[in-house]
Design a protein around this motif. Structure first.
Motif: not given
Length: 64
Positions: A4-11, A46-51
């Motif tokens: 999840l941290d890797k995906i957040k970094g890419m986004l 909603e949960k994905l958008n929060e993440q």
């Protein structure tokens, strides 16, 4: 580092585009299931958008 941290970094910097993708994917699922699972789809969106985070709220759901 978690996945999840890797995906957040890419986004990072593209949160708005990611949220649009989440909305389109949810709309696609609703269409294919004839809105049978729209409550669950909305919750997942909603949960994905929060993440994803970002600066603006999810897009308007008036088109549903």
């Amino acid at each position: 580092m978690s996945m999840l941290d890797k995906i957040k970094g890419m986004l990072k910097g593209h949160e708005d585009q990611a949220k649009q993708g989440v909305e389109k994917a949810g709309d696609f699922v609703d269409q294919k299931t004839q809105n049978k699972y729209s409550g669950q789809v909305d919750t997942a969106q909603e949960k994905l958008n929060e993440q994803i985070g970002g600066t603006r709220p999810p897009t308007d759901e008036a088109g549903r």
